[in-house]
Design a protein around this motif. Structure first.
Motif, PDB file in Angstrom:
ATOM      1  N   LYS A 125      -4.372  10.896   0.443  1.00  0.00           N
ATOM      2  CA  LYS A 125      -5.346  10.081   1.152  1.00  0.00           C
ATOM      3  C   LYS A 125      -4.728   8.743   1.476  1.00  0.00           C
ATOM      4  CE  LYS A 125      -9.610  12.076  -0.739  1.00  0.00           C
ATOM      5  NZ  LYS A 125     -10.888  11.796  -1.455  1.00  0.00           N
ATOM      6  N   ASN A 139       6.553   8.209  13.324  1.00  0.00           N
ATOM      7  CA  ASN A 139       5.742   8.926  12.326  1.00  0.00           C
ATOM      8  C   ASN A 139       5.618   8.107  11.036  1.00  0.00           C
ATOM      9  OD1 ASN A 139       4.186  10.832  11.099  1.00  0.00           O
ATOM     10  ND2 ASN A 139       5.864  12.265  10.688  1.00  0.00           N
ATOM     11  N   GLY A 195       2.179  13.834   6.331  1.00  0.00           N
ATOM     12  CA  GLY A 195       1.041  13.634   7.207  1.00  0.00           C
ATOM     13  C   GLY A 195       1.457  13.600   8.666  1.00  0.00           C
ATOM     14  N   SER A 196       0.554  14.035   9.541  1.00  0.00           N
ATOM     15  CA  SER A 196       0.842  14.063  10.978  1.00  0.00           C
ATOM     16  C   SER A 196       0.178  12.889  11.650  1.00  0.00           C
ATOM     17  CB  SER A 196       0.351  15.378  11.591  1.00  0.00           C
ATOM     18  OG  SER A 196      -1.042  15.510  11.386  1.00  0.00           O
ATOM     19  N   CYS A 197       0.894  12.256  12.564  1.00  0.00           N
ATOM     20  CA  CYS A 197       0.416  11.071  13.273  1.00  0.00           C
ATOM     21  C   CYS A 197      -0.256  11.494  14.562  1.00  0.00           C
ATOM     22  CB  CYS A 197       1.589  10.128  13.543  1.00  0.00           C
ATOM     23  SG  CYS A 197       1.105   8.612  14.412  1.00  0.00           S
ATOM     24  N   CYS A 201      -1.460   7.994   4.258  1.00  0.00           N
ATOM     25  CA  CYS A 201      -1.280   9.142   3.347  1.00  0.00           C
ATOM     26  C   CYS A 201      -0.366   8.774   2.180  1.00  0.00           C
ATOM     27  CB  CYS A 201      -0.709  10.370   4.084  1.00  0.00           C
ATOM     28  SG  CYS A 201      -1.711  10.918   5.484  1.00  0.00           S
ATOM     29  N   ASN A 213       4.258  11.561   3.110  1.00  0.00           N
ATOM     30  CA  ASN A 213       3.914  12.790   2.375  1.00  0.00           C
ATOM     31  C   ASN A 213       3.504  13.928   3.295  1.00  0.00           C
ATOM     32  OD1 ASN A 213       4.289  11.522  -0.203  1.00  0.00           O
ATOM     33  ND2 ASN A 213       2.303  10.513   0.121  1.00  0.00           N
ATOM     34  N   CYS A 236      -3.570   8.832  10.681  1.00  0.00           N
ATOM     35  CA  CYS A 236      -2.791   9.880  10.030  1.00  0.00           C
ATOM     36  C   CYS A 236      -3.722  10.980   9.525  1.00  0.00           C
ATOM     37  CB  CYS A 236      -1.983   9.312   8.867  1.00  0.00           C
ATOM     38  SG  CYS A 236      -0.725   8.106   9.351  1.00  0.00           S
ATOM     39  N   ASP A 237      -3.371  12.219   9.826  1.00  0.00           N
ATOM     40  CA  ASP A 237      -4.045  13.392   9.264  1.00  0.00           C
ATOM     41  C   ASP A 237      -3.251  13.840   8.032  1.00  0.00           C
ATOM     42  OD1 ASP A 237      -5.898  13.293  11.282  1.00  0.00           O
ATOM     43  OD2 ASP A 237      -4.777  14.661  12.589  1.00  0.00           O
ATOM     44  N   CYS A 238      -3.841  13.569   6.835  1.00  0.00           N
ATOM     45  CA  CYS A 238      -3.113  13.799   5.585  1.00  0.00           C
ATOM     46  C   CYS A 238      -3.230  15.254   5.150  1.00  0.00           C
ATOM     47  CB  CYS A 238      -3.648  12.879   4.484  1.00  0.00           C
ATOM     48  SG  CYS A 238      -3.584  11.120   4.913  1.00  0.00           S
ATOM     49  N   ARG A 239      -2.252  15.680   4.375  1.00  0.00           N
ATOM     50  CA  ARG A 239      -2.267  16.999   3.780  1.00  0.00           C
ATOM     51  C   ARG A 239      -3.233  17.016   2.590  1.00  0.00           C
ATOM     52  NH1 ARG A 239       3.632  18.201   2.055  1.00  0.00           N
ATOM     53  NH2 ARG A 239       2.534  20.036   1.222  1.00  0.00           N
ATOM     54  N   CYS A 259       3.296   8.078   8.977  1.00  0.00           N
ATOM     55  CA  CYS A 259       2.529   8.786   7.947  1.00  0.00           C
ATOM     56  C   CYS A 259       3.478   9.362   6.890  1.00  0.00           C
ATOM     57  CB  CYS A 259       1.708   9.919   8.574  1.00  0.00           C
ATOM     58  SG  CYS A 259       0.582   9.349   9.870  1.00  0.00           S
TER      59      CYS A 259
END
Length: 404
Positions: free
Chosen positions: A329, A305, A311-313, A333, A309, A322-325, A307
């Protein structure tokens, strides 16, 4: 007796006011005289004149320009010149403003092919609020109101060469009943032709001129060839090229002579040339190998992982992303972003009508007026949560904050 009928102000100048009234033969049969008086506010004494009933008009002379006067009119009845004649009931007084003085000694200080400069004497302080300048041709009338009572000169621009114009300047004074205009002062001028000899006359007469860095015309060789076809053409000098790059990335170019060849402007930099047989130090080679190994391990496996802060990998076929919260960005992230408001301006236009007085007739011209409106804009500031330097993204000039 009955008061007069149809009382009105027929004419007003800077030093005279003309009044007029009417007397009916039957209704005003007992009227023998008409008393007309005028005075300024605050003055105890007034100017009074008694006229015969056959007179229906009178002009007060020797008045002050740009001043307010109060006019009264009363009918009298009685025989002869009695000491106490009968008077009509008092009527409402009439308030009249005399016109301000027009501009004095209006002259043209300079006439060119496209501009005309006018000058006049400065009026007494507080007597003029502004000026109306009219430019009249056989096809159109252009007008402008300048709200400056201390103005003593004005330059009319955007004229046509060799054209006849009639210029007029009118003084404007603000009163309780609105604006009062003076008599217009006219000037008839003709703009100059675009001729070098005419321009030299101004320099010889002592008028200062500003020298501009203008290049000579490039059509002189063609004129010589048209005059003499047998004369050999002289080689043209090498073209001079000047380039200026401003802060917005725009390029301005100027050439010394006319060019017959095409010019290619490259807006993007060329691709870097691939270097071969480049020696790399041992420390640099070790850093590159560690970086490639790290990227390879992270790209192949998402279990660590990478990512930050929260973030989900997500695993892809070749790599990961990475899908950031919300609020973060970047590729990993690593950027913490927030919207920061700041003041900005917005330009908008509106159409307004302006009155134009010409020959006692009011015309209206419509013009587009541009105004600056104070607004609130937002820019996105992103700060690296790691050890790298903070970065800043482009500002977003919208009122609605978009979710990242």
């Amino acid at each position: 007796p009955r008061p007069v009928e149809g009382f009105e102000i027929t004419n007003v100048t800077a030093s005279a006011i003309t009044v007029q009234w009417a007397l009916h033969r039957l209704k005003h049969s007992t009227v023998s005289r008409v008393r007309v008086s005028i005075r300024q506010p605050g003055d105890l004494a007034e100017r009074t004149v008694e006229l015969n009933s056959s007179v229906a008009q009178y002009t007060f002379l020797d008045l002050q320009p740009g001043e307010r006067y109060i006019v009264h009119v009363t009918t009298l009845s009685g025989l002869g010149m009695e000491d106490h004649p009968s008077e009509s009931l008092a009527t409402a007084p009439f308030h009249v403003w005399t016109k301000p003085l027009p501009p004095q000694n209006l002259t043209t200080s300079r006439v060119t092919a496209t501009t005309v400069s006018m000058a006049w004497e400065q009026p007494p302080a507080g007597t003029v609020e502004g000026y109306i300048i009219n430019v009249t041709t056989a096809q159109s009338v252009k007008s402008r109101y300048v709200p400056n009572g201390k103005l003593m000169s004005y330059t009319v621009r955007d004229l046509l060469p060799g054209q006849q114009y009639r210029l007029s300047v009118t003084a404007v004074q603000n009163t309780e009943q609105g604006q009062v205009h003076s008599e217009p002062i006219h000037l008839h001028i003709t703009t100059l032709q675009r001729d070098g000899a005419l321009e030299r006359r101004w320099s010889q007469a002592g008028h200062p001129r500003v020298l501009r860095n203008r290049l000579p015309p490039a059509f002189l060789p063609e004129l010589r060839l048209l005059a003499d076809h047998d004369t050999a053409e002289e080689p043209s000098p090498a073209p001079r090229f000047t380039e200026l790059v401003d802060g917005r990335g725009r390029i301005s170019a100027r050439f010394g002579t006319a060019l017959s060849k095409s010019i290619t402007v490259k807006t993007q930099p060329e691709a870097p040339v691939k270097l071969e047989n480049v020696e790399v130090s041992s420390q640099g080679r070790l850093a590159l190998q560690l970086r490639e190994a790290k990227n390879k391990s992270e790209g192949q496996n998402c279990s660590t992982n990478p990512c930050r802060n929260g973030g989900s990998c997500t695993r892809d076929t070749k790599s990961y992303h990475c899908d950031c919260r919300p609020g973060f960005k970047g590729q990993l992230c690593e950027l913490a972003c927030k919207k920061v408001p700041h003041s900005c301006t917005r330009l908008y236009s509106e159409t307004k009508s302006f009155p134009v007085w010409e020959g006692g007739t009011c015309h209206y011209l419509y013009r587009r007026v541009y105004k600056v409106h104070q607004d609130v804009c937002y820019k996105e500031n992103c700060e690296n949560t790691g050890s790298e330097k903070p970065t800043s993204r482009k500002p977003n000039n919208s009122h609605t904050l978009k979710k990242p």
